[in-house]
Design a protein around this motif. Sequence first.
Motif, PDB file in Angstrom:
ATOM      1  N   MET A   1       0.840  -1.199   0.000  1.00 10.31           N
ATOM      2  CA  MET A   1       0.000   0.000   0.000  1.00 10.31           C
ATOM      3  C   MET A   1       0.876   1.251   0.000  1.00 10.31           C
ATOM      4  O   MET A   1       1.874   1.317   0.711  1.00 10.31           O
ATOM      5  CB  MET A   1      -0.908   0.013   1.231  1.00 10.31           C
ATOM      6  N   PRO A   2       0.470   2.271  -0.766  1.00 11.56           N
ATOM      7  CA  PRO A   2       1.258   3.495  -0.761  1.00 11.56           C
ATOM      8  C   PRO A   2       1.014   4.309   0.502  1.00 11.56           C
ATOM      9  O   PRO A   2      -0.034   4.202   1.140  1.00 11.56           O
ATOM     10  CB  PRO A   2       0.726   4.239  -1.994  1.00 11.56           C
ATOM     11  N   GLU A   3       1.980   5.097   0.846  1.00  8.03           N
ATOM     12  CA  GLU A   3       1.803   6.079   1.906  1.00  8.03           C
ATOM     13  C   GLU A   3       1.269   7.359   1.268  1.00  8.03           C
ATOM     14  O   GLU A   3       1.795   7.827   0.253  1.00  8.03           O
ATOM     15  CB  GLU A   3       3.131   6.349   2.603  1.00  8.03           C
ATOM     16  N   ILE A   4       0.210   7.934   1.850  1.00  5.17           N
ATOM     17  CA  ILE A   4      -0.460   9.088   1.250  1.00  5.17           C
ATOM     18  C   ILE A   4      -0.279  10.301   2.153  1.00  5.17           C
ATOM     19  O   ILE A   4      -0.528  10.235   3.358  1.00  5.17           O
ATOM     20  CB  ILE A   4      -1.959   8.809   1.038  1.00  5.17           C
ATOM     21  N   TYR A   5       0.152  11.381   1.544  1.00  5.63           N
ATOM     22  CA  TYR A   5       0.340  12.640   2.277  1.00  5.63           C
ATOM     23  C   TYR A   5      -0.540  13.693   1.633  1.00  5.63           C
ATOM     24  O   TYR A   5      -0.428  13.987   0.442  1.00  5.63           O
ATOM     25  CB  TYR A   5       1.798  13.088   2.208  1.00  5.63           C
ATOM     26  N   ASN A   6      -1.463  14.242   2.403  1.00  3.62           N
ATOM     27  CA  ASN A   6      -2.318  15.315   1.896  1.00  3.62           C
ATOM     28  C   ASN A   6      -1.597  16.643   2.118  1.00  3.62           C
ATOM     29  O   ASN A   6      -1.324  17.025   3.253  1.00  3.62           O
ATOM     30  CB  ASN A   6      -3.665  15.306   2.623  1.00  3.62           C
ATOM     31  N   LEU A   7      -1.306  17.332   1.034  1.00  2.72           N
ATOM     32  CA  LEU A   7      -0.556  18.581   1.118  1.00  2.72           C
ATOM     33  C   LEU A   7      -1.453  19.797   1.251  1.00  2.72           C
ATOM     34  O   LEU A   7      -0.985  20.927   1.200  1.00  2.72           O
ATOM     35  CB  LEU A   7       0.326  18.727  -0.128  1.00  2.72           C
ATOM     36  N   GLY A   8      -2.762  19.552   1.371  1.00  2.00           N
ATOM     37  CA  GLY A   8      -3.667  20.675   1.563  1.00  2.00           C
ATOM     38  C   GLY A   8      -4.338  21.076   0.278  1.00  2.00           C
ATOM     39  O   GLY A   8      -3.991  20.653  -0.810  1.00  2.00           O
ATOM     40  N   GLN A  21      -1.932  16.177  -3.299  1.00  3.09           N
ATOM     41  CA  GLN A  21      -1.528  15.028  -2.494  1.00  3.09           C
ATOM     42  C   GLN A  21      -0.197  14.478  -2.998  1.00  3.09           C
ATOM     43  O   GLN A  21       0.173  14.679  -4.156  1.00  3.09           O
ATOM     44  CB  GLN A  21      -2.577  13.907  -2.577  1.00  3.09           C
ATOM     45  N   ASN A  22       0.487  13.767  -2.133  1.00  3.23           N
ATOM     46  CA  ASN A  22       1.632  12.950  -2.510  1.00  3.23           C
ATOM     47  C   ASN A  22       1.342  11.502  -2.129  1.00  3.23           C
ATOM     48  O   ASN A  22       0.768  11.239  -1.071  1.00  3.23           O
ATOM     49  CB  ASN A  22       2.911  13.397  -1.794  1.00  3.23           C
ATOM     50  N   LYS A  23       1.714  10.592  -3.012  1.00  2.00           N
ATOM     51  CA  LYS A  23       1.674   9.170  -2.688  1.00  2.00           C
ATOM     52  C   LYS A  23       3.085   8.614  -2.844  1.00  2.00           C
ATOM     53  O   LYS A  23       3.793   8.969  -3.799  1.00  2.00           O
ATOM     54  CB  LYS A  23       0.727   8.406  -3.610  1.00  2.00           C
ATOM     55  N   VAL A  24       3.470   7.751  -1.921  1.00  3.08           N
ATOM     56  CA  VAL A  24       4.810   7.170  -1.942  1.00  3.08           C
ATOM     57  C   VAL A  24       4.680   5.653  -1.854  1.00  3.08           C
ATOM     58  O   VAL A  24       3.931   5.132  -1.010  1.00  3.08           O
ATOM     59  CB  VAL A  24       5.664   7.704  -0.774  1.00  3.08           C
ATOM     60  N   TRP A  25       5.396   4.941  -2.724  1.00  5.06           N
ATOM     61  CA  TRP A  25       5.464   3.483  -2.700  1.00  5.06           C
ATOM     62  C   TRP A  25       6.895   3.117  -2.273  1.00  5.06           C
ATOM     63  O   TRP A  25       7.786   2.988  -3.122  1.00  5.06           O
ATOM     64  CB  TRP A  25       5.151   2.894  -4.071  1.00  5.06           C
ATOM     65  N   PRO A  26       7.154   2.978  -0.981  1.00  7.24           N
ATOM     66  CA  PRO A  26       8.531   2.772  -0.503  1.00  7.24           C
ATOM     67  C   PRO A  26       9.200   1.527  -1.078  1.00  7.24           C
ATOM     68  O   PRO A  26      10.399   1.536  -1.366  1.00  7.24           O
ATOM     69  CB  PRO A  26       8.364   2.663   1.020  1.00  7.24           C
ATOM     70  N   ASP A  27       8.432   0.443  -1.252  1.00  6.65           N
ATOM     71  CA  ASP A  27       9.028  -0.791  -1.750  1.00  6.65           C
ATOM     72  C   ASP A  27       9.432  -0.697  -3.212  1.00  6.65           C
ATOM     73  O   ASP A  27      10.271  -1.467  -3.688  1.00  6.65           O
ATOM     74  CB  ASP A  27       8.068  -1.963  -1.548  1.00  6.65           C
ATOM     75  N   LEU A  28       8.836   0.270  -3.951  1.00  6.07           N
ATOM     76  CA  LEU A  28       9.179   0.478  -5.358  1.00  6.07           C
ATOM     77  C   LEU A  28      10.101   1.670  -5.568  1.00  6.07           C
ATOM     78  O   LEU A  28      10.566   1.898  -6.689  1.00  6.07           O
ATOM     79  CB  LEU A  28       7.902   0.685  -6.176  1.00  6.07           C
ATOM     80  N   SER A  29      10.347   2.430  -4.526  1.00  8.36           N
ATOM     81  CA  SER A  29      11.129   3.676  -4.635  1.00  8.36           C
ATOM     82  C   SER A  29      10.509   4.606  -5.672  1.00  8.36           C
ATOM     83  O   SER A  29      11.197   5.162  -6.529  1.00  8.36           O
ATOM     84  CB  SER A  29      12.590   3.365  -4.991  1.00  8.36           C
ATOM     85  N   THR A  69       3.970   0.926 -10.662  1.00 12.30           N
ATOM     86  CA  THR A  69       3.338   2.035  -9.943  1.00 12.30           C
ATOM     87  C   THR A  69       2.106   2.532 -10.672  1.00 12.30           C
ATOM     88  O   THR A  69       1.058   2.787 -10.060  1.00 12.30           O
ATOM     89  CB  THR A  69       4.343   3.189  -9.760  1.00 12.30           C
ATOM     90  N   ILE A  70       2.209   2.684 -11.997  1.00 16.32           N
ATOM     91  CA  ILE A  70       1.047   3.116 -12.781  1.00 16.32           C
ATOM     92  C   ILE A  70      -0.093   2.111 -12.627  1.00 16.32           C
ATOM     93  O   ILE A  70      -1.257   2.477 -12.430  1.00 16.32           O
ATOM     94  CB  ILE A  70       1.425   3.297 -14.255  1.00 16.32           C
ATOM     95  N   ALA A  71       0.237   0.811 -12.700  1.00 17.10           N
ATOM     96  CA  ALA A  71      -0.789  -0.226 -12.573  1.00 17.10           C
ATOM     97  C   ALA A  71      -1.438  -0.201 -11.192  1.00 17.10           C
ATOM     98  O   ALA A  71      -2.669  -0.361 -11.069  1.00 17.10           O
ATOM     99  CB  ALA A  71      -0.173  -1.596 -12.854  1.00 17.10           C
ATOM    100  N   LEU A  72      -0.643  -0.003 -10.145  1.00 14.12           N
ATOM    101  CA  LEU A  72      -1.198   0.068  -8.795  1.00 14.12           C
ATOM    102  C   LEU A  72      -2.113   1.283  -8.636  1.00 14.12           C
ATOM    103  O   LEU A  72      -3.171   1.190  -7.992  1.00 14.12           O
ATOM    104  CB  LEU A  72      -0.065   0.129  -7.771  1.00 14.12           C
ATOM    105  N   LEU A  73      -1.716   2.407  -9.216  1.00 14.74           N
ATOM    106  CA  LEU A  73      -2.546   3.603  -9.143  1.00 14.74           C
ATOM    107  C   LEU A  73      -3.866   3.371  -9.873  1.00 14.74           C
ATOM    108  O   LEU A  73      -4.943   3.740  -9.378  1.00 14.74           O
ATOM    109  CB  LEU A  73      -1.797   4.799  -9.735  1.00 14.74           C
ATOM    110  N   GLN A  74      -3.798   2.744 -11.049  1.00 12.88           N
ATOM    111  CA  GLN A  74      -5.028   2.447 -11.788  1.00 12.88           C
ATOM    112  C   GLN A  74      -5.907   1.481 -11.004  1.00 12.88           C
ATOM    113  O   GLN A  74      -7.145   1.598 -11.030  1.00 12.88           O
ATOM    114  CB  GLN A  74      -4.692   1.853 -13.148  1.00 12.88           C
ATOM    115  N   ASP A  75      -5.302   0.542 -10.321  1.00 11.92           N
ATOM    116  CA  ASP A  75      -6.077  -0.414  -9.533  1.00 11.92           C
ATOM    117  C   ASP A  75      -6.767   0.285  -8.368  1.00 11.92           C
ATOM    118  O   ASP A  75      -7.922  -0.015  -8.039  1.00 11.92           O
ATOM    119  CB  ASP A  75      -5.160  -1.529  -9.022  1.00 11.92           C
ATOM    120  N   ASP A  76      -6.067   1.227  -7.736  1.00 13.83           N
ATOM    121  CA  ASP A  76      -6.669   2.012  -6.647  1.00 13.83           C
ATOM    122  C   ASP A  76      -7.789   2.911  -7.168  1.00 13.83           C
ATOM    123  O   ASP A  76      -8.760   3.170  -6.457  1.00 13.83           O
ATOM    124  CB  ASP A  76      -5.606   2.876  -5.968  1.00 13.83           C
ATOM    125  N   TRP A  77      -7.630   3.394  -8.389  1.00 18.22           N
ATOM    126  CA  TRP A  77      -8.565   4.354  -8.982  1.00 18.22           C
ATOM    127  C   TRP A  77      -9.398   3.684 -10.075  1.00 18.22           C
ATOM    128  O   TRP A  77      -9.423   4.130 -11.225  1.00 18.22           O
ATOM    129  CB  TRP A  77      -7.800   5.531  -9.568  1.00 18.22           C
TER     130      TRP A  77
END
Length: 395
Positions: A1-8, A21-29, A69-77
Amino acid sequence: MPEIYNLGAFQKRNRIMTDYQNKVWPDLSTEAQISIFSPIRGIAEYHVIIRLTDSSCDPATQFSRMATTIALLQDDWRDRVLVWKRFFLSDAINQSVYFNQADDFTAVSIVQQPPLDGTKVVVWLYFVPKVNVSKITQGTMMEHSSYRHLYHTQIGSNGDNVAIQTESTFDRYTQLLETKGCTLEEHCQRTWIFVQNVDTYYAGMVAARRNYFEKEGLTPDTHFIASTGIEGKYTNQETLVFMDAYAVHGLQSEQIQYLYAPTHLNPTYQYGVTFERGTAIQYGDRRHVFISGTASINNRGEIEHPMDLIKQTDRMFENICTLLAEAGAGMDDVMHLIIYLRDIADHKTIASYMQRHYPRIPQVIVWAPVCRPGWLVEAECMAITDAGDKRFEDF
């Protein structure tokens, strides 16, 4: 799961319109900067810049991580349609092996404009929910409301010189538009023209485009098209010029506003080129604003602050802000920024500048010399506001 940071979010007229927002996938860098336009009425729009945070891995790993990463984002969305993606590459000819050209219904743009963060690839994505998309020749068509949005990519041609290739490229695009009941003059709203070795070949492209536009009825007395003409290489080394383009079918002429900012900028035809500084498109529920590639120039067509990177950057954004203001927009409405640098040694300075001034806006900084050698930096952007006009249908 990505880490999500809401920047306002920026709030206007008591509504939250542009969320960052920022999303970070630590395992994928990998990490993504995301801007979200969420109107009270109508569908949302999403612009995303994805980059790698580890440049030490080999090319195959970098491209695999980006694709994952693109595939994971599409899966989330799953409720959002990926309409467009542009890959900024460090070595397009060799890296073309990492792409599947039959990419579902998404318009895919590939250009060699090396990301200056040291990685091999950065990608810009555009998502819209609740729309119909279909594959068309060399592009994608998005349909919603009464509009058809045409995204054409990688339009190029063979030829012995840049003038022949430019004319053939526009010929090809005009033919593609005709198959969808469109014309260059009436329906095209935005182009990106990539020129190999821009210092050598830009003048030839400009002359050929000017001649072609005259033939198609685009003159100083009518209008031109918002555009970025910039250094960029294709996957074929013999391609001197190629183009991406965006057109809209279903607009009335009253929905289109061309932006001039005469206090800061002069008409482009005064120094021999033929593009609009910016274009605003009015819908019932929002306004889209497309700002062309913009540099440190004054209203006499002269370079401001020669050889001073920071002052050129200040003036560049002053020009962009003035164009945006003409359309009733500002930097807090900007969905993404693309920054082009002439000298790779300036990256650290510009990255620091962007972090100080515009850290939340999704952005990419690439190596791509501008059309006039004295310009050290250029930028383009797209903005959206909730300034609707009930005379027209929603987006």
